[in-house]
Design a protein around this motif. Structure first.
Motif, PDB file in Angstrom:
ATOM      1  N   ARG A 133      -5.905  12.488 -27.571  1.00 24.33           N
ATOM      2  CA  ARG A 133      -6.697  11.596 -27.852  1.00 24.33           C
ATOM      3  C   ARG A 133      -6.142  10.134 -27.746  1.00 24.33           C
ATOM      4  NH1 ARG A 133     -11.339  14.241 -30.432  1.00 24.33           N
ATOM      5  NH2 ARG A 133     -10.941  16.533 -30.684  1.00 24.33           N
ATOM      6  N   LEU A 134      -6.940   8.987 -27.370  1.00 24.91           N
ATOM      7  CA  LEU A 134      -6.457   7.986 -27.462  1.00 24.91           C
ATOM      8  C   LEU A 134      -6.397   7.232 -28.972  1.00 24.91           C
ATOM      9  CD1 LEU A 134      -6.201   5.805 -25.205  1.00 24.91           C
ATOM     10  CD2 LEU A 134      -8.454   4.700 -26.016  1.00 24.91           C
ATOM     11  N   GLY A 135      -5.213   6.642 -28.889  1.00 20.30           N
ATOM     12  CA  GLY A 135      -5.176   6.122 -30.527  1.00 20.30           C
ATOM     13  C   GLY A 135      -5.037   4.763 -30.322  1.00 20.30           C
ATOM     14  N   ALA A 136      -4.214   4.119 -30.954  1.00 22.36           N
ATOM     15  CA  ALA A 136      -4.378   2.499 -31.259  1.00 22.36           C
ATOM     16  C   ALA A 136      -3.710   1.744 -30.235  1.00 22.36           C
ATOM     17  CB  ALA A 136      -3.532   2.279 -32.627  1.00 22.36           C
ATOM     18  N   GLU A 137      -4.220   0.655 -29.821  1.00 19.97           N
ATOM     19  CA  GLU A 137      -3.735  -0.438 -28.795  1.00 19.97           C
ATOM     20  C   GLU A 137      -2.440  -0.862 -29.401  1.00 19.97           C
ATOM     21  OE1 GLU A 137      -4.247  -4.875 -27.013  1.00 19.97           O
ATOM     22  OE2 GLU A 137      -6.120  -3.356 -27.234  1.00 19.97           O
ATOM     23  N   VAL A 138      -1.248  -0.646 -28.888  1.00 22.28           N
ATOM     24  CA  VAL A 138       0.127  -0.835 -29.573  1.00 22.28           C
ATOM     25  C   VAL A 138       0.564  -1.898 -28.838  1.00 22.28           C
ATOM     26  CG1 VAL A 138       0.332   1.424 -30.314  1.00 22.28           C
ATOM     27  CG2 VAL A 138       1.119   0.841 -28.029  1.00 22.28           C
ATOM     28  N   HIS A 139       0.351  -2.431 -27.505  1.00 24.68           N
ATOM     29  CA  HIS A 139       0.956  -3.525 -26.886  1.00 24.68           C
ATOM     30  C   HIS A 139      -0.263  -4.153 -25.953  1.00 24.68           C
ATOM     31  CE1 HIS A 139       4.795  -2.368 -28.397  1.00 24.68           C
ATOM     32  NE2 HIS A 139       4.630  -1.134 -27.623  1.00 24.68           N
ATOM     33  N   HIS A 140       0.159  -5.427 -25.334  1.00 23.66           N
ATOM     34  CA  HIS A 140      -0.668  -6.072 -24.546  1.00 23.66           C
ATOM     35  C   HIS A 140       0.071  -7.066 -23.763  1.00 23.66           C
ATOM     36  CE1 HIS A 140      -4.688  -8.746 -24.047  1.00 23.66           C
ATOM     37  NE2 HIS A 140      -4.314  -8.081 -23.084  1.00 23.66           N
ATOM     38  N   ASP A 162     -18.557  -1.492 -21.040  1.00 25.14           N
ATOM     39  CA  ASP A 162     -17.302  -0.839 -20.635  1.00 25.14           C
ATOM     40  C   ASP A 162     -16.938   0.201 -21.566  1.00 25.14           C
ATOM     41  OD1 ASP A 162     -17.389  -2.436 -18.504  1.00 25.14           O
ATOM     42  OD2 ASP A 162     -15.916  -3.750 -19.418  1.00 25.14           O
ATOM     43  N   GLN A 163     -16.331   1.642 -21.209  1.00 25.63           N
ATOM     44  CA  GLN A 163     -15.840   2.501 -22.008  1.00 25.63           C
ATOM     45  C   GLN A 163     -14.712   3.262 -21.522  1.00 25.63           C
ATOM     46  OE1 GLN A 163     -19.304   5.317 -22.958  1.00 25.63           O
ATOM     47  NE2 GLN A 163     -20.291   4.069 -21.193  1.00 25.63           N
ATOM     48  N   LEU A 164     -14.178   4.146 -22.336  1.00 24.77           N
ATOM     49  CA  LEU A 164     -13.203   5.018 -21.628  1.00 24.77           C
ATOM     50  C   LEU A 164     -13.345   6.273 -22.420  1.00 24.77           C
ATOM     51  CD1 LEU A 164      -9.304   4.395 -21.319  1.00 24.77           C
ATOM     52  CD2 LEU A 164     -10.064   6.502 -22.650  1.00 24.77           C
ATOM     53  N   MET A 165     -13.288   7.507 -21.469  1.00 26.41           N
ATOM     54  CA  MET A 165     -13.803   8.652 -21.953  1.00 26.41           C
ATOM     55  C   MET A 165     -12.462   9.627 -21.936  1.00 26.41           C
ATOM     56  SD  MET A 165     -17.722   9.558 -20.568  1.00 26.41           S
ATOM     57  CE  MET A 165     -17.611  10.824 -22.139  1.00 26.41           C
ATOM     58  N   VAL A 166     -12.373  10.572 -22.865  1.00 23.38           N
ATOM     59  CA  VAL A 166     -11.357  11.522 -22.926  1.00 23.38           C
ATOM     60  C   VAL A 166     -11.922  12.885 -22.762  1.00 23.38           C
ATOM     61  CG1 VAL A 166      -9.340  12.352 -24.055  1.00 23.38           C
ATOM     62  CG2 VAL A 166      -9.882  10.021 -24.372  1.00 23.38           C
ATOM     63  N   ILE A 167     -11.284  13.634 -21.795  1.00 23.45           N
ATOM     64  CA  ILE A 167     -12.283  14.936 -21.399  1.00 23.45           C
ATOM     65  C   ILE A 167     -11.421  15.941 -21.475  1.00 23.45           C
ATOM     66  CG2 ILE A 167     -13.891  15.819 -19.782  1.00 23.45           C
ATOM     67  CD1 ILE A 167     -14.472  13.017 -18.812  1.00 23.45           C
ATOM     68  N   ASP A 168     -11.662  17.090 -22.186  1.00 19.43           N
ATOM     69  CA  ASP A 168     -10.982  18.069 -22.029  1.00 19.43           C
ATOM     70  C   ASP A 168     -11.077  18.958 -20.746  1.00 19.43           C
ATOM     71  OD1 ASP A 168      -9.668  20.943 -22.452  1.00 19.43           O
ATOM     72  OD2 ASP A 168     -10.388  21.239 -24.667  1.00 19.43           O
ATOM     73  N   ARG A 191     -14.086  24.572 -15.023  1.00 24.29           N
ATOM     74  CA  ARG A 191     -15.393  24.631 -14.871  1.00 24.29           C
ATOM     75  C   ARG A 191     -16.183  24.404 -15.812  1.00 24.29           C
ATOM     76  NH1 ARG A 191     -15.561  28.251 -10.343  1.00 24.29           N
ATOM     77  NH2 ARG A 191     -13.678  29.110  -9.639  1.00 24.29           N
ATOM     78  N   ASP A 192     -15.649  23.999 -17.012  1.00 20.48           N
ATOM     79  CA  ASP A 192     -16.540  23.559 -18.285  1.00 20.48           C
ATOM     80  C   ASP A 192     -16.044  22.401 -19.081  1.00 20.48           C
ATOM     81  OD1 ASP A 192     -18.412  23.503 -20.338  1.00 20.48           O
ATOM     82  OD2 ASP A 192     -17.537  25.147 -21.272  1.00 20.48           O
ATOM     83  N   PRO A 193     -15.927  21.250 -18.432  1.00 22.75           N
ATOM     84  CA  PRO A 193     -15.102  20.145 -19.057  1.00 22.75           C
ATOM     85  C   PRO A 193     -15.963  19.605 -20.264  1.00 22.75           C
ATOM     86  CG  PRO A 193     -16.247  19.257 -16.885  1.00 22.75           C
ATOM     87  CD  PRO A 193     -16.343  20.978 -16.978  1.00 22.75           C
ATOM     88  N   ARG A 194     -15.183  19.102 -21.194  1.00 23.96           N
ATOM     89  CA  ARG A 194     -15.866  18.820 -22.657  1.00 23.96           C
ATOM     90  C   ARG A 194     -15.383  17.676 -23.129  1.00 23.96           C
ATOM     91  NH1 ARG A 194     -18.365  23.110 -24.896  1.00 23.96           N
ATOM     92  NH2 ARG A 194     -18.140  24.999 -23.845  1.00 23.96           N
ATOM     93  N   SER A 195     -16.228  16.829 -23.327  1.00 21.39           N
ATOM     94  CA  SER A 195     -15.801  15.303 -23.930  1.00 21.39           C
ATOM     95  C   SER A 195     -15.204  15.469 -25.338  1.00 21.39           C
ATOM     96  CB  SER A 195     -17.131  14.534 -24.171  1.00 21.39           C
ATOM     97  OG  SER A 195     -16.834  13.323 -24.768  1.00 21.39           O
ATOM     98  N   LEU A 196     -14.025  14.646 -25.339  1.00 21.31           N
ATOM     99  CA  LEU A 196     -13.468  14.511 -26.741  1.00 21.31           C
ATOM    100  C   LEU A 196     -13.397  13.303 -27.539  1.00 21.31           C
ATOM    101  CD1 LEU A 196      -9.826  16.107 -25.763  1.00 21.31           C
ATOM    102  CD2 LEU A 196     -11.705  17.392 -26.989  1.00 21.31           C
ATOM    103  N   GLN A 197     -13.749  12.280 -26.566  1.00 15.10           N
ATOM    104  CA  GLN A 197     -13.848  10.857 -27.304  1.00 15.10           C
ATOM    105  C   GLN A 197     -14.634  10.136 -26.109  1.00 15.10           C
ATOM    106  OE1 GLN A 197      -9.812   9.953 -28.032  1.00 15.10           O
ATOM    107  NE2 GLN A 197     -10.255   8.805 -29.776  1.00 15.10           N
ATOM    108  N   GLU A 198     -15.282   8.883 -26.580  1.00 13.85           N
ATOM    109  CA  GLU A 198     -15.878   7.840 -25.859  1.00 13.85           C
ATOM    110  C   GLU A 198     -15.605   6.769 -26.609  1.00 13.85           C
ATOM    111  OE1 GLU A 198     -20.566   6.711 -24.054  1.00 13.85           O
ATOM    112  OE2 GLU A 198     -19.885   8.924 -24.602  1.00 13.85           O
ATOM    113  N   ILE A 199     -14.978   5.757 -25.837  1.00  8.00           N
ATOM    114  CA  ILE A 199     -14.364   4.638 -26.679  1.00  8.00           C
ATOM    115  C   ILE A 199     -14.999   3.360 -26.014  1.00  8.00           C
ATOM    116  CG2 ILE A 199     -12.602   3.321 -27.662  1.00  8.00           C
ATOM    117  CD1 ILE A 199     -11.821   6.785 -26.404  1.00  8.00           C
TER     118      ILE A 199
END
Length: 434
Positions: free
Chosen positions: A378-385, A325-331, A336-344
């Motif tokens: 961008r994705l930061g820290a997990e703060v609650h659960h 599993d992963q989460l991707m953050v995409i600009d 017409r030209d999406p760009r990856s910022l993060q893959e967590i």
């Protein structure tokens, strides 16, 4: 001797070619389909009944203070959610076969198998049937997976033991389940559940101001630019709402196989598929224009978008793929030209929602997780659960600072309030029938 050897060899080889004859007596549980004809399920009698318990929620949607919950193969629950600590069922509409729904300007749109229905919601306590647009979804897709080619639909199965004799040369010999003449034969209930999922035998324009509702990240219906859109496995279907009481099917945009979800953002549609995120422009609402595809590994893939940043969860379990599993953050500022910022890397990542600087992630048996977002998205820290509820999908209501979380299987629906820090506080539950 030469003349005697030939018939002996023939007898030897012929004997070796003969198959052993044997039978085995096996007691199976036979599941007999309960079938409705097309004339029966298309009778257009949707008299609202008194509230009923939610048994198998498959989709949810919010319009104002009303929460709609689709009950798989049963119908639509209409719930007054003015107080999320005390949701009150209002009405039940007998609409078996519903998979997608959306609301615009007090008109509800919901599929019934391969048809699209419209209801007047001016008084949610007394919804009024408006129209049926026939044959606008394909059989054998998620919208009509239990519809037969004749238009008949299997709505349930009745069970009973049946002892049959199986020949050892039969293709069914030694199997724990098989399908024959529309009946499913299994050796136990767990096998029946597997058989249902495997065999497919039970397989389910703008310009004016408008008020539309909010769906989850796993939704298959959405409304954008005054137009209704629906996705199945490999197509985007467009419906004009120029006459809101009688939606008009405008056509199909073919897409690569594996489309699962749809999310509206500005004048665009973001479709999550099991191998990528597809972006279409709808500045011309009735003629969607392909912009780009952001490809990723094989996985299940809901998507939400905020401030030109797309958040995509990729779950590799079940039939979704083999990668973790992963989460991707995409600009997507240039769609017409999406760009990856993060893959967590993630664990059990499913539906998700976003509000400001917080992302709410459904993590299946691990519950609901809340992450900070940085100023650039961008994705930061997990703060609650909140680990005490198996979360599948979420609707975020920023104006109320409320979350509506759809649970897995029979878990029901749980609601939370959240504060400025994104901290979820349990408010109330919508329970499931036994």
């Amino acid at each position: 001797m030469k003349h005697l050897l030939f018939p002996l060899l023939c007898a030897f080889f012929l004997t070796g070619c003969l198959e052993d004859e044997c039978t085995d007596v096996v007691t199976y549980t036979a599941y007999h389909p309960v079938v409705l004809t097309a004339a029966e399920w298309r009778q257009d009698d949707f008299t609202a009944t008194t509230p009923q318990s939610v048994c198998d929620p498959s989709a949810f949607y919010v319009y104002g203070n009303i929460l709609f919950v689709l009950d798989r193969n049963a119908g639509l629950h209409i719930i007054d959610n003015s107080d999320n600590a005390d949701p009150r069922p209002v009405k039940f509409l007998n609409i078996p076969g519903g998979v997608g729904l959306a609301v615009r300007n007090n008109v509800l749109y919901v599929n019934q198998y391969i048809d699209l229905l419209a209801f007047d919601l001016s008084d949610p306590r007394e919804p009024r049937f408006l129209s049926r647009t026939r044959d606008v979804f394909d059989p054998y897709t998620d919208f009509a997976a239990n519809l037969h080619g004749t238009g008949e639909v299997t709505i349930a199965y009745t069970e009973g033991p049946e002892t049959i004799t199986v020949d050892c040369n039969s293709p069914y010999y030694g199997r724990s389940w098989f399908l024959e003449d529309g009946f499913i034969y299994t050796t136990n209930r767990q096998t029946f559940d597997f058989a249902i999922n495997t065999s497919g035998a039970a397989n389910a324009s703008g310009g004016t101001s408008e008020q539309v509702g909010i769906g989850g990240s796993l939704a298959r219906f959405t409304i954008n630019q005054g137009t209704l859109y629906a996705v199945d496995e490999n197509s985007l279907r467009t419906f004009s709402l120029a006459d809101p009481k009688e939606p008009e099917f405008m056509g199909i945009t073919q897409m690569p196989w594996g489309v699962e979800t749809i999310f509206p953002y500005k004048d665009m549609l973001f479709m999550g598929a099991n191998n990528g995120m597809h972006i279409y422009g709808v500045s011309n609402p009735l003629d969607p224009e392909y912009f780009a595809t952001f490809e990723h590994v094989l996985s299940c893939d809901p998507v939400v978008v905020q401030n030109d940043i797309a958040y995509v969860t990729m779950w590799g379990g079940a039939d979704c793929g083999s990668r973790g599993d992963q989460l991707m953050v995409i600009d997507v500022s240039d769609p017409r030209d999406p760009r990856s910022l993060q893959e967590i890397p993630m664990s059990n990542s499913h539906g998700l929602g976003v509000d400001g600087n917080h992302l709410f992630l459904c993590s299946g048996p691990e519950g609901l997780k809340v992450f900070d977002l940085t100023d650039d998205g961008r994705l930061g820290a997990e703060v609650h659960h909140a680990p005490d509820f198996p979360a599948k999908d979420v609707i975020v209501l920023p104006a109320k600072q409320e979350l509506i979380v759809l649970g897995w299987e029979q878990a029901g629906i749980r609601q939370y309030d959240y504060d400025a820090e994104g901290r979820p506080v349990h408010a109330g539950d919508l329970s499931i029938c036994n």
